[in-house]
Design a protein around this motif. Sequence first.
Motif, PDB file in Angstrom:
ATOM      1  N   THR A  54       0.844  -1.194   0.000  1.00  0.00           N
ATOM      2  CA  THR A  54       0.000   0.000   0.000  1.00  0.00           C
ATOM      3  C   THR A  54       0.882   1.248   0.000  1.00  0.00           C
ATOM      4  OG1 THR A  54      -1.657  -1.211   1.253  1.00  0.00           O
ATOM      5  CG2 THR A  54      -1.835   1.182   1.260  1.00  0.00           C
ATOM      6  N   GLY A  55       0.500   2.222  -0.803  1.00  0.00           N
ATOM      7  CA  GLY A  55       1.214   3.490  -0.846  1.00  0.00           C
ATOM      8  C   GLY A  55       2.317   3.564  -1.875  1.00  0.00           C
ATOM      9  N   VAL A  56       2.700   2.447  -2.470  1.00  0.00           N
ATOM     10  CA  VAL A  56       3.748   2.467  -3.490  1.00  0.00           C
ATOM     11  C   VAL A  56       3.144   2.872  -4.833  1.00  0.00           C
ATOM     12  CG1 VAL A  56       5.486   1.099  -4.700  1.00  0.00           C
ATOM     13  CG2 VAL A  56       5.102   0.734  -2.254  1.00  0.00           C
ATOM     14  N   PHE A  57       2.028   2.254  -5.192  1.00  0.00           N
ATOM     15  CA  PHE A  57       1.297   2.581  -6.413  1.00  0.00           C
ATOM     16  C   PHE A  57      -0.171   2.773  -6.056  1.00  0.00           C
ATOM     17  CE2 PHE A  57       4.885   0.095  -8.104  1.00  0.00           C
ATOM     18  CZ  PHE A  57       5.379   0.989  -9.036  1.00  0.00           C
ATOM     19  N   THR A  58      -0.885   3.466  -6.905  1.00  0.00           N
ATOM     20  CA  THR A  58      -2.324   3.609  -6.708  1.00  0.00           C
ATOM     21  C   THR A  58      -2.979   2.250  -7.007  1.00  0.00           C
ATOM     22  OG1 THR A  58      -2.818   4.174  -9.011  1.00  0.00           O
ATOM     23  CG2 THR A  58      -2.232   6.012  -7.507  1.00  0.00           C
ATOM     24  N   PRO A  59      -4.213   2.044  -6.549  1.00  0.00           N
ATOM     25  CA  PRO A  59      -4.896   0.785  -6.887  1.00  0.00           C
ATOM     26  C   PRO A  59      -4.993   0.558  -8.401  1.00  0.00           C
ATOM     27  CG  PRO A  59      -6.065   1.893  -5.115  1.00  0.00           C
ATOM     28  CD  PRO A  59      -4.996   2.845  -5.597  1.00  0.00           C
ATOM     29  N   ALA A  63      -3.354  -2.560 -10.441  1.00  0.00           N
ATOM     30  CA  ALA A  63      -4.184  -3.388 -11.323  1.00  0.00           C
ATOM     31  C   ALA A  63      -3.518  -3.522 -12.695  1.00  0.00           C
ATOM     32  CB  ALA A  63      -5.583  -2.793 -11.453  1.00  0.00           C
ATOM     33  N   ALA A  64      -2.983  -2.426 -13.212  1.00  0.00           N
ATOM     34  CA  ALA A  64      -2.302  -2.472 -14.510  1.00  0.00           C
ATOM     35  C   ALA A  64      -1.047  -3.335 -14.430  1.00  0.00           C
ATOM     36  CB  ALA A  64      -1.951  -1.051 -14.968  1.00  0.00           C
ATOM     37  N   LEU A 108      -0.389   2.237 -19.627  1.00  0.00           N
ATOM     38  CA  LEU A 108       0.190   3.294 -18.793  1.00  0.00           C
ATOM     39  C   LEU A 108      -0.793   4.401 -18.437  1.00  0.00           C
ATOM     40  CD1 LEU A 108       3.665   3.596 -20.534  1.00  0.00           C
ATOM     41  CD2 LEU A 108       3.154   2.533 -18.328  1.00  0.00           C
ATOM     42  N   SER A 109      -2.047   4.261 -18.806  1.00  0.00           N
ATOM     43  CA  SER A 109      -3.009   5.336 -18.545  1.00  0.00           C
ATOM     44  C   SER A 109      -3.177   5.619 -17.047  1.00  0.00           C
ATOM     45  CB  SER A 109      -4.360   5.014 -19.179  1.00  0.00           C
ATOM     46  OG  SER A 109      -4.908   3.838 -18.623  1.00  0.00           O
ATOM     47  N   ALA A 110      -2.926   4.636 -16.192  1.00  0.00           N
ATOM     48  CA  ALA A 110      -3.050   4.859 -14.746  1.00  0.00           C
ATOM     49  C   ALA A 110      -1.974   5.803 -14.219  1.00  0.00           C
ATOM     50  CB  ALA A 110      -2.993   3.529 -13.997  1.00  0.00           C
ATOM     51  N   TRP A 111      -0.924   6.025 -15.005  1.00  0.00           N
ATOM     52  CA  TRP A 111       0.148   6.929 -14.598  1.00  0.00           C
ATOM     53  C   TRP A 111      -0.017   8.332 -15.172  1.00  0.00           C
ATOM     54  CZ3 TRP A 111       0.769   1.763 -14.828  1.00  0.00           C
ATOM     55  CH2 TRP A 111       1.433   1.146 -13.771  1.00  0.00           C
ATOM     56  N   ALA A 112      -0.990   8.526 -16.023  1.00  0.00           N
ATOM     57  CA  ALA A 112      -1.221   9.845 -16.620  1.00  0.00           C
ATOM     58  C   ALA A 112      -1.673  10.799 -15.520  1.00  0.00           C
ATOM     59  CB  ALA A 112      -2.270   9.768 -17.719  1.00  0.00           C
ATOM     60  N   GLU A 113      -1.100  11.966 -15.524  1.00  0.00           N
ATOM     61  CA  GLU A 113      -1.487  12.952 -14.504  1.00  0.00           C
ATOM     62  C   GLU A 113      -2.836  13.549 -14.873  1.00  0.00           C
ATOM     63  OE1 GLU A 113       1.356  15.738 -13.073  1.00  0.00           O
ATOM     64  OE2 GLU A 113       3.021  14.426 -13.640  1.00  0.00           O
ATOM     65  N   ALA A 114      -3.718  13.519 -13.930  1.00  0.00           N
ATOM     66  CA  ALA A 114      -5.050  14.088 -14.163  1.00  0.00           C
ATOM     67  C   ALA A 114      -4.963  15.601 -14.033  1.00  0.00           C
ATOM     68  CB  ALA A 114      -6.038  13.520 -13.161  1.00  0.00           C
ATOM     69  N   ARG A 115      -5.557  16.289 -15.000  1.00  0.00           N
ATOM     70  CA  ARG A 115      -5.604  17.744 -14.925  1.00  0.00           C
ATOM     71  C   ARG A 115      -6.858  18.152 -14.177  1.00  0.00           C
ATOM     72  NH1 ARG A 115      -6.340  20.484 -19.612  1.00  0.00           N
ATOM     73  NH2 ARG A 115      -7.089  18.639 -20.645  1.00  0.00           N
ATOM     74  N   HIS A 116      -6.723  19.191 -13.421  1.00  0.00           N
ATOM     75  CA  HIS A 116      -7.886  19.744 -12.725  1.00  0.00           C
ATOM     76  C   HIS A 116      -8.817  20.334 -13.790  1.00  0.00           C
ATOM     77  CE1 HIS A 116     -10.270  22.347 -10.126  1.00  0.00           C
ATOM     78  NE2 HIS A 116      -9.921  21.514  -9.162  1.00  0.00           N
ATOM     79  N   PRO A 117     -10.121  20.195 -13.637  1.00  0.00           N
ATOM     80  CA  PRO A 117     -11.058  20.674 -14.664  1.00  0.00           C
ATOM     81  C   PRO A 117     -10.909  22.165 -14.976  1.00  0.00           C
ATOM     82  CG  PRO A 117     -12.223  19.375 -13.012  1.00  0.00           C
ATOM     83  CD  PRO A 117     -10.810  19.536 -12.539  1.00  0.00           C
ATOM     84  N   THR A 118     -10.364  22.984 -14.064  1.00  0.00           N
ATOM     85  CA  THR A 118     -10.239  24.411 -14.316  1.00  0.00           C
ATOM     86  C   THR A 118      -8.949  24.762 -15.045  1.00  0.00           C
ATOM     87  OG1 THR A 118      -9.225  24.784 -12.159  1.00  0.00           O
ATOM     88  CG2 THR A 118     -11.634  25.004 -12.316  1.00  0.00           C
TER      89      THR A 118
END
Length: 124
Positions: A54-59, A63-64, A108-118
């Motif tokens: 836990t804490g090394v990678f996101t869930p 999964a990927a 690799l999509s789980a590693w893509a940085e999510a942009r804030h909607p604004t």
Amino acid sequence: SSDLYKTPQNIDLWIGAVSEPFVKKGRVGPLATCLFGHQFRHLRNGDRFWWQNTGVFTPEQRAALSTISFSQIICENSGLKQVARNVFNDNEYPQDFVDCETIPKLDLSAWAEARHPTERRSEE
């Protein structure tokens, strides 16, 4: 020989381990199998960066990662066009080999940085 060792307790660990018959589907005997398994379990459990902790990678990242095979890693990092589907098995060519293109690649999509909607895109 019984004259040399008198009792099994006098047999050297290494000599005893390499002298044992192989376990089924293995290349070492029961003693080496146990020692290797014990050592690798301790290496995994003692590694704070082990990918399943836990804490090394996101869930989503875990999964990927869980979908990837060592065969794919070999394909991605070598010039091989075919590889054994399960490289840890005793394989025979060609029946146990597959084309590298047929093995699923890491998503690799789980590693893509999510942009804030604004946030605005720089090209807008």
